[in-house]
Design a protein around this motif. Structure first.
Motif, short mmCIF file in Angstrom:
data_model
loop_
_atom_site.label_atom_id
_atom_site.label_comp_id
_atom_site.label_asym_id
_atom_site.label_seq_id
_atom_site.Cartn_x
_atom_site.Cartn_y
_atom_site.Cartn_z
N MET A 293 -62.77 -11.77 -15.20
CA MET A 293 -62.85 -10.32 -15.28
C MET A 293 -62.82 -9.88 -16.73
SD MET A 293 -60.48 -7.79 -13.07
CE MET A 293 -60.61 -6.01 -13.22
N MET B 280 -59.31 -9.96 -7.23
CA MET B 280 -58.60 -10.87 -8.13
C MET B 280 -57.18 -11.16 -7.66
SD MET B 280 -60.67 -11.60 -10.65
CE MET B 280 -59.77 -12.15 -12.08
N PHE C 240 -62.33 -6.25 -19.12
CA PHE C 240 -61.67 -4.97 -18.92
C PHE C 240 -62.29 -3.86 -19.76
CE2 PHE C 240 -58.79 -8.12 -17.47
CZ PHE C 240 -58.15 -7.55 -16.40
N ARG D 57 -58.72 -17.67 -10.54
CA ARG D 57 -58.83 -16.66 -11.59
C ARG D 57 -59.18 -17.29 -12.92
NH1 ARG D 57 -53.05 -14.32 -10.90
NH2 ARG D 57 -53.24 -13.39 -8.84
N GLY D 58 -60.15 -16.73 -13.57
CA GLY D 58 -60.49 -17.24 -14.89
C GLY D 58 -61.40 -18.44 -14.83
N ALA E 86 -55.47 -12.29 -15.24
CA ALA E 86 -56.79 -12.42 -14.63
C ALA E 86 -57.46 -13.72 -15.04
CB ALA E 86 -57.68 -11.24 -15.02
N SER E 87 -56.98 -14.34 -16.12
CA SER E 87 -57.59 -15.63 -16.45
C SER E 87 -56.70 -16.77 -15.98
CB SER E 87 -57.90 -15.72 -17.94
OG SER E 87 -56.72 -15.71 -18.68
N GLY E 88 -55.78 -16.47 -15.08
CA GLY E 88 -55.08 -17.53 -14.37
C GLY E 88 -53.79 -18.01 -15.00
#
Lengths: 294, 329
Positions: free
Chosen positions: B96, B56, B98, B90-91, A192-194
């Motif tokens: 995100m 995402m 969790f 993303r990021g 999710a952080s790429g």
């Protein structure tokens, strides 16, 4: 009554580093600690022994079959009058180098195959695991004998022959760890952080999969040394390089007349492999979280 | 009207299960403006998290897929964009946090390394600059003694601290949208309040829009301006939080609200028994049927509810409800 004080950072920070805890656990294992000391000694002998004891193990320095302790030869001489002490000291280097190199090679192949299979799943996994199974069902000693017999008995080829037949266990362990870890939340969080796939595989998942791989690698060094001894015993060895297995192999005809010529190198192999196994076992206990709860 | 930051239209996400294909998200539409905070509410298994993962592009591989509809982020269509572009987003633009702070940090790296890594990957910062930013970020999420704690490993931190680290990581690149998937479920109540305060403060400072996914009506009231109530993969009700809590237009929302003690206590003096919404969410294989999926648990159910899926009924101030009897609720 007053409120309990807010917990300060110092108090929480007393949790200990997992590696410190593993070392503590390892230190409590007496057998493993003794084995570690023995192993260190063997390593030192392999590293500096030949300089301290420069007698060439191939030189015929005395009468043949001089028993240990007689005529100034601590371990005696073999059927050609060569100094066994020199053979043990010089041979340590070859045995250990082959053990380490073959273990390194099988870890390298095994981790790569296991990581790709466990990470990508699907047809990649199918293909790689079928290949792994193919190598698993091959009779290992026979297969490596064929390789050495076909391509020549040089040290690199012997290393290759041992490495190529023993990576399957690492591949399966790595795959199973990857299958478990890839579903954990921090992997999703990194995604999710790429993070790219390569990064997820080798920077995020692999370091967390290492403990069982390390244990397996340690044990593999021992089995690779045994393997090399086995091949040497059968004569599949570089005749210009002395190794423990080769000493046993070349003296095997005299096993009844001069048993010490095969016993001495046999004990060297036995002690080394036992030490490696005990250290591996200690590592296993120390790195396995399930055994850590006391 | 200005273009919303995120515009989701008629989104349908399908999961392949043993019983066939089930639409876990069925015709969902919503807008999110810059700096706005919106909340998804509903029971477990209503598709809240799936919505987040869908945005995402992190749906479970080979099992979940976006079947139709559009997710438009800042003019870019996320359903068709390349994997490479998606990784860059993303990021960086959308991040995100969790549910489980205990397991969503990588145990083998220090928290500083993990925060710095995001900055280096997306902003191209040098090692030293990223490390300094990591310290600043830890400070911003109110971790005491950030300078020293930055080289701590996750196991050296408490649950609340780890969730703060997650927030620091998520906000490192100043994203336009932060998706918080039940960020406080695993934390105790006092820490929950701190985390919400923190999120609110950071939102004010950075202008990040927040999508909060929760099943806690109290959290919604505290955090969000607008809410979307999800039920069985469908939007049940949408609208401004105050208005919905004041006058829900869907029996499910009404049920959820009456489950929360302190909201009821504000409205009435008498001590009512706590109510519950009887029954459970229908199994996945019943998702997508052409009827009201809430009907089996609804006190107002009529023949119409069983025959046809209710359309969205519009009310004032953007409130809408997918119920045949919305007017009567």
């Amino acid at each position: 009554m007053s409120m309990p004080p807010v917990i300060q950072t110092e108090e929480i920070a007393t949790a200990r580093h997992p590696m410190a805890e593993a070392w503590e656990m390892f230190r409590g294992n007496h057998a493993a600690m003794v084995a570690l000391v023995v192993l260190t000694l063997i390593m030192i002998i392999a590293a500096i022994g030949p300089y301290v004891y420069p007698t060439d193990p191939f030189d015929m320095v005395w009468a043949p079959f001089s028993p240990p302790g007689v005529d100034g030869f601590i371990l005696g001489t073999d059927y050609l009058g060569r100094d066994l002490m020199a053979a043990i000291i010089h041979g340590a280097r070859v045995s250990i180098v082959i053990g380490l190199a073959a273990a390194f090679m099988s870890v390298f192949i095994g981790v790569t195959v296991g990581a790709l299979a466990g990470f990508y799943r699907g047809w990649v996994e199918e293909l790689l695991m079928r290949v792994t199974e193919f190598f698993q069902v091959l009779p290992t000693l026979l297969f490596s004998m064929v390789i050495v017999a076909l391509f020549g008995a040089s040290l690199p080829m012997i290393t290759f022959a041992i490495g190529i037949v023993s990576w399957t266990a690492v591949a399966r362990i790595t795959r199973s760890e990857f299958l478990r870890i890839r579903e954990l939340e921090y992997v999703t969080a990194s995604r999710a952080s790429g993070a790219t796939n390569a990064k997820l595989m080798f920077q995020i998942i692999l370091p967390n999969a290492l403990p069982p791989i390390i244990v397996q690698a340690a044990l593999m060094v021992g089995s690779a040394i045994l393997f090399e001894a086995g091949l040497s015993f059968l004569g599949l060895t570089d005749p210009n390089v002395v190794s423990w297995g080769q000493v046993i192999g070349s003296n095997r005809q005299y096993i009844l007349d001069a048993s010490y010529t095969v016993t001495v190198p046999g004990i060297a192999i036995f002690v080394t492999v036992l030490a490696i196994s005990l250290v591996g076992d200690g590592l296993n206990d120390a790195l396995n979280p399930k055994l850590r709860q006391r | 009207m200005i273009q919303p930051l995120l515009k989701v239209q008629n989104l349908r996400i399908e999961l392949t299960t043993r019983d066939g294909i089930a639409p876990v998200i069925d015709d969902l539409s919503f807008d999110l403006g810059a700096g706005e905070s919106i909340s998804f509410v509903g029971e477990s298994g209503c598709g809240k998290s799936m919505t987040a993962l869908g945005i995402m592009g992190l749906l479970p591989e080979k099992i979940g897929r976006i079947a139709s509809g559009s997710i438009n982020f800042n003019g870019e269509e996320l359903t068709t964009v390349s994997q490479k572009r998606l990784r860059a987003i993303r990021g960086n633009d959308i991040s995100m946090i969790f549910q489980e702070p205990m397991t969503s940090l990588n145990p083998v790296y220090t928290v500083g390394e993990q925060i710095a890594e995001v900055l280096r990957a997306h902003q191209g910062l040098s090692k030293a600059a990223a490390w300094n930013s990591a310290i600043e970020l830890l400070d911003a999420v109110r971790i005491p003694n950030a300078k020293r704690r930055v080289s701590d490993y996750p196991f050296q931190m408490s649950g609340g601290q780890r969730q703060r680290v997650m927030i620091a990581m998520a906000l490192a690149c100043k994203p336009k949208i932060l998706i918080a998937d039940e960020p406080t479920t695993a934390l105790d109540v006092t820490v929950q309040a701190q985390i919400f305060d923190l999120l609110n403060d950071l939102k004010r400072q950075t202008g990040t829009a927040i999508i909060l996914i929760t099943h806690d009506m109290g959290a919604v009231a505290e955090m969000a301006e607008r809410m979307i109530v999800m039920y069985a993969g469908r939007g049940a009700e949408q609208g401004p939080v105050d208005q919905i809590i004041d006058h829900p237009r869907h029996p499910y929302t009404k049920g959820l609200i009456s489950c929360v003690p302190h909201i009821v206590a504000d409205l009435t003096n008498e001590r009512n028994d706590l109510t519950e919404v009887a029954g459970i969410v229908p199994p996945l294989r019943e998702f997508g049927q052409d009827r009201c999926l809430f009907a089996s648990r609804c006190s107002m159910v009529s023949q119409q509810c069983l025959d046809k899926r209710p359309p969205e009924m519009k009310f004032e101030a953007g409130q809408s409800s997918a119920c045949w009897h919305a007017e009567a609720v």
